[in-house]
Design a protein around this motif. Structure first.
Motif, PDB file in Angstrom:
ATOM      1  N   ASP A 294      21.661  -1.259  86.628  1.00  0.00           N
ATOM      2  CA  ASP A 294      22.915  -0.613  86.226  1.00  0.00           C
ATOM      3  C   ASP A 294      23.922  -0.543  87.362  1.00  0.00           C
ATOM      4  O   ASP A 294      25.007   0.020  87.214  1.00  0.00           O
ATOM      5  CB  ASP A 294      22.661   0.789  85.671  1.00  0.00           C
TER       6      ASP A 294
ATOM      7  N   TYR B  14      21.049  -7.027  80.919  1.00  0.00           N
ATOM      8  CA  TYR B  14      22.150  -7.468  81.772  1.00  0.00           C
ATOM      9  C   TYR B  14      21.850  -8.854  82.325  1.00  0.00           C
ATOM     10  O   TYR B  14      20.758  -9.126  82.823  1.00  0.00           O
ATOM     11  CB  TYR B  14      22.354  -6.476  82.923  1.00  0.00           C
TER      12      TYR B  14
ATOM     13  N   ARG C 166      13.987  -5.468  80.321  1.00  0.00           N
ATOM     14  CA  ARG C 166      15.203  -4.654  80.280  1.00  0.00           C
ATOM     15  C   ARG C 166      15.089  -3.336  81.026  1.00  0.00           C
ATOM     16  O   ARG C 166      16.003  -2.925  81.711  1.00  0.00           O
ATOM     17  CB  ARG C 166      15.586  -4.335  78.833  1.00  0.00           C
TER      18      ARG C 166
ATOM     19  N   TYR D 158      22.589   6.832  80.717  1.00  0.00           N
ATOM     20  CA  TYR D 158      21.222   6.320  80.590  1.00  0.00           C
ATOM     21  C   TYR D 158      20.909   5.944  79.145  1.00  0.00           C
ATOM     22  O   TYR D 158      20.400   4.846  78.867  1.00  0.00           O
ATOM     23  CB  TYR D 158      20.225   7.370  81.085  1.00  0.00           C
ATOM     24  N   LYS D 159      21.193   6.843  78.219  1.00  0.00           N
ATOM     25  CA  LYS D 159      20.860   6.587  76.817  1.00  0.00           C
ATOM     26  C   LYS D 159      21.609   5.370  76.282  1.00  0.00           C
ATOM     27  O   LYS D 159      21.052   4.569  75.525  1.00  0.00           O
ATOM     28  CB  LYS D 159      21.175   7.825  75.977  1.00  0.00           C
ATOM     29  N   ARG D 160      22.854   5.237  76.669  1.00  0.00           N
ATOM     30  CA  ARG D 160      23.663   4.112  76.189  1.00  0.00           C
ATOM     31  C   ARG D 160      23.088   2.784  76.688  1.00  0.00           C
ATOM     32  O   ARG D 160      22.927   1.835  75.907  1.00  0.00           O
ATOM     33  CB  ARG D 160      25.108   4.284  76.659  1.00  0.00           C
ATOM     34  N   GLN D 161      22.780   2.703  77.959  1.00  0.00           N
ATOM     35  CA  GLN D 161      22.285   1.437  78.506  1.00  0.00           C
ATOM     36  C   GLN D 161      20.836   1.178  78.123  1.00  0.00           C
ATOM     37  O   GLN D 161      20.443   0.030  77.914  1.00  0.00           O
ATOM     38  CB  GLN D 161      22.456   1.435  80.025  1.00  0.00           C
ATOM     39  N   HIS D 162      20.038   2.226  78.011  1.00  0.00           N
ATOM     40  CA  HIS D 162      18.640   2.058  77.636  1.00  0.00           C
ATOM     41  C   HIS D 162      18.519   1.537  76.207  1.00  0.00           C
ATOM     42  O   HIS D 162      17.602   0.774  75.891  1.00  0.00           O
ATOM     43  CB  HIS D 162      17.896   3.388  77.774  1.00  0.00           C
ATOM     44  N   ALA D 163      19.443   1.931  75.349  1.00  0.00           N
ATOM     45  CA  ALA D 163      19.383   1.522  73.945  1.00  0.00           C
ATOM     46  C   ALA D 163      19.965   0.139  73.704  1.00  0.00           C
ATOM     47  O   ALA D 163      19.781  -0.435  72.628  1.00  0.00           O
ATOM     48  CB  ALA D 163      20.125   2.540  73.079  1.00  0.00           C
ATOM     49  N   ASP D 164      20.665  -0.406  74.684  1.00  0.00           N
ATOM     50  CA  ASP D 164      21.289  -1.716  74.517  1.00  0.00           C
ATOM     51  C   ASP D 164      20.195  -2.790  74.486  1.00  0.00           C
ATOM     52  O   ASP D 164      19.463  -2.961  75.462  1.00  0.00           O
ATOM     53  CB  ASP D 164      22.248  -1.978  75.682  1.00  0.00           C
ATOM     54  N   PRO D 165      20.047  -3.521  73.366  1.00  0.00           N
ATOM     55  CA  PRO D 165      18.973  -4.510  73.279  1.00  0.00           C
ATOM     56  C   PRO D 165      19.223  -5.759  74.126  1.00  0.00           C
ATOM     57  O   PRO D 165      18.318  -6.576  74.318  1.00  0.00           O
ATOM     58  CB  PRO D 165      18.955  -4.872  71.789  1.00  0.00           C
ATOM     59  N   THR D 166      20.450  -5.916  74.631  1.00  0.00           N
ATOM     60  CA  THR D 166      20.792  -7.101  75.414  1.00  0.00           C
ATOM     61  C   THR D 166      20.653  -6.798  76.899  1.00  0.00           C
ATOM     62  O   THR D 166      21.387  -5.965  77.437  1.00  0.00           O
ATOM     63  CB  THR D 166      22.229  -7.559  75.127  1.00  0.00           C
TER      64      THR D 166
END
Length: 502
Positions: free
Chosen positions: A407, A346, A494, A336-344
């Motif tokens: 996701d 999907y 996002r 969750y943290k990894r994908q939530h922090a991704d500014p780009t």
């Protein structure tokens, strides 16, 4: 008189005084004693002609306010008609409501070209990535909100859409399933958004109407589906706009950014439907669908039903097979943290075949053999099987704190029905408090990311199955997620408007 400062820290309040001179391309002079300035977060209006009932204190003396700051998010439209510049915006009337307001100024003939360029810069800041002048097909459920949906649309929603120069077509739904029929026949090239003034049920119907079309893939990708809180259950709106206020959600839709959304195929018997929100068997489904006789209690019926079943240690036996993607809570948090922090955000692949229907089922249907990596396991003491695609299921009930819009996974929570009563009470308090951390971290709560599941209920005498809050036949069903099949509008484009797991 100098142009205004750009201290935007307190929207709608008087910015700091003694401003420096600002670049002329950000400031538009409108009359002898008035300026409009593009700040970092707000439009700042400086006008010595303001008459304000609440003067500010400066150097121990009361001074009249001469400035106002309007956040760009609240700017609905601006245009130059003849020699008058007209700006429409959403003005807060309380913490939970906004109303359309206007400011108008005369522009000198010699300044017309500068004014037009300034207006364009204002609209660029006001809308950013969001589409201007959205073409919105509005569906109003006249029975929603205990019959108040039409009133709320007319009073709170329509004026905001109109002020933003949206193109509207309004239609009332007449019976259950009518929204599905409308979506099946809709000219998807004529509309950017279908806005459901209702509870979650009409959004469910629209998505399934698109799913029935021969060009389902294109319809679901092209037209964003949004829900405005005019019903009993408003989970979609809470997740995408962060509010269940009709006027604030209308403003958020006006400024909404397109966002891909995972959808879930549900197969049951020989039927295939689409789910955007949740699938429940056990205590949640029974509390939702089995307390209709207690509607006189309002939302308290859910709490009452939850307490009775928790303390009674009610169980809902079933056989369950799961396609697990992320097994333990620590890994779920990291994902969750990894994908939530991704500014780009999907970006789903383009739909190249305009006649493509729904995607093929990777795992087959509930009538097929189980996928080879799934194993059917008896759960004789199951208390709750709850699978979600969004975070909020109700206000202050952030049940799926690790949920993400696209996701490729559903978030699955399972809880045994025979947990100790003291633990059950702590669970109830965690759900009611909105404290997603305490709920997620409780040892009695199993939380996994899954790509699919099959559940075979075994409750004697039948029971309840809830799909997006809709009652389904009490029989086995299978679910499979399709990454980014649907489209919605959200504030960020996002993520959901919910606090996630830390």
């Amino acid at each position: 008189m100098n142009p205004p400062a750009t201290d935007d820290g307190d929207p709608f309040q008087d910015p700091s005084t003694s401003p420096p001179n600002l670049p002329t391309q950000l400031t538009l002079a409108v009359g002898r004693n008035a300026f409009l300035n593009l700040g970092s977060e707000s439009l700042v209006v400086l006008d010595e002609g303001f008459v304000d009932k609440e003067p500010v204190r400066c150097c121990g003396l009361l001074q009249p306010k001469t400035t106002r700051a309007i956040p760009f998010h609240n700017i609905l439209w601006a245009e130059l008609a003849d020699w008058e510049i007209a700006i429409s915006y959403a003005h807060p009337t309380s913490k939970d409501a906004v109303r359309v307001a206007h400011i108008n100024y005369i522009v000198e003939k010699t300044d017309r070209q500068d004014a037009e360029a300034w207006i364009e810069r204002l609209l660029e800041r006001a809308y950013g990535q969001s589409q201007r002048r959205k073409r919105i097909k509005v569906l109003v459920n006249p029975f929603g909100g205990k019959g108040s949906a039409q009133k709320w649309f007319t009073r709170d929603i329509e004026p905001i859409f109109a002020a933003a120069r949206s193109e509207l077509s309004v239609e009332k739904t007449k019976y259950s399933g009518h929204a599905t029929e409308i979506a099946e026949q809709l000219d998807i090239d004529a509309w950017d958004v279908v806005a459901c003034c209702s509870g979650d049920g009409v959004a469910y119907e629209v998505i399934n109407g698109f799913g029935k079309r021969p060009d389902a893939a294109r319809a679901l990708r092209k037209v964003a589906v949004v829900q405005l809180p005019c019903g009993t259950g408003n989970a979609m709106c809470l997740n995408l706009t962060g509010t269940d206020s009709t006027s604030l959600s209308a403003l958020s839709v006006t400024k909404g950014i397109r966002m891909p959304l995972d959808l879930v195929s549900i197969t049951q018997g020989d039927r295939r439907t689409l789910s955007f929100l949740s699938q429940a068997v056990g205590i949640i489904a029974e509390v939702d669908l089995g307390t209709e006789n207690l509607r006189w209690m309002g939302s308290a019926r859910f709490t009452y039903g939850f307490i009775v079943r928790l303390l009674g240690q009610t169980i809902y036996p079933a056989d369950i097979a799961i396609g697990v993607e992320v097994e333990d809570k620590a890994a779920v948090k990291e994902a969750y943290k990894r994908q939530h922090a991704d500014p780009t955000p999907y970006t789903p692949p383009e739909v190249t075949d305009e006649s493509a229907g729904l995607p093929k089922l990777k795992y087959g249907t509930v009538n097929d053999e189980l996928p080879t990596d799934w194993k059917m396991i008896p759960h004789d003491k199951l208390g709750n099987f709850y699978c979600g695609n969004m975070a909020f299921m109700a206000p202050d009930t952030n049940f799926f704190a690790a949920a993400l819009p696209s996701d490729g996974c559903m978030d699955l929570v399972t809880i045994d029905g025979d947990i100790p009563r003291l633990t059950a009470l702590k669970l109830l308090m965690a759900v009611g408090s909105g404290n997603q951390e305490s709920l997620f971290d409780m040892s009695c709560v199993n939380y996994r990311k899954v790509s699919g599941f099959r559940i075979v209920p075994k409750q004697k005498g039948g029971g309840y199955i809830s799909i997006d809050g809709e009652k389904m036949p009490f029989e086995p069903f299978q679910a499979e997620v399709h990454r980014a099949l649907g489209t919605v509008l959200s504030k960020t484009g996002r993520v959901y408007e919910a606090d996630g797991v830390a």
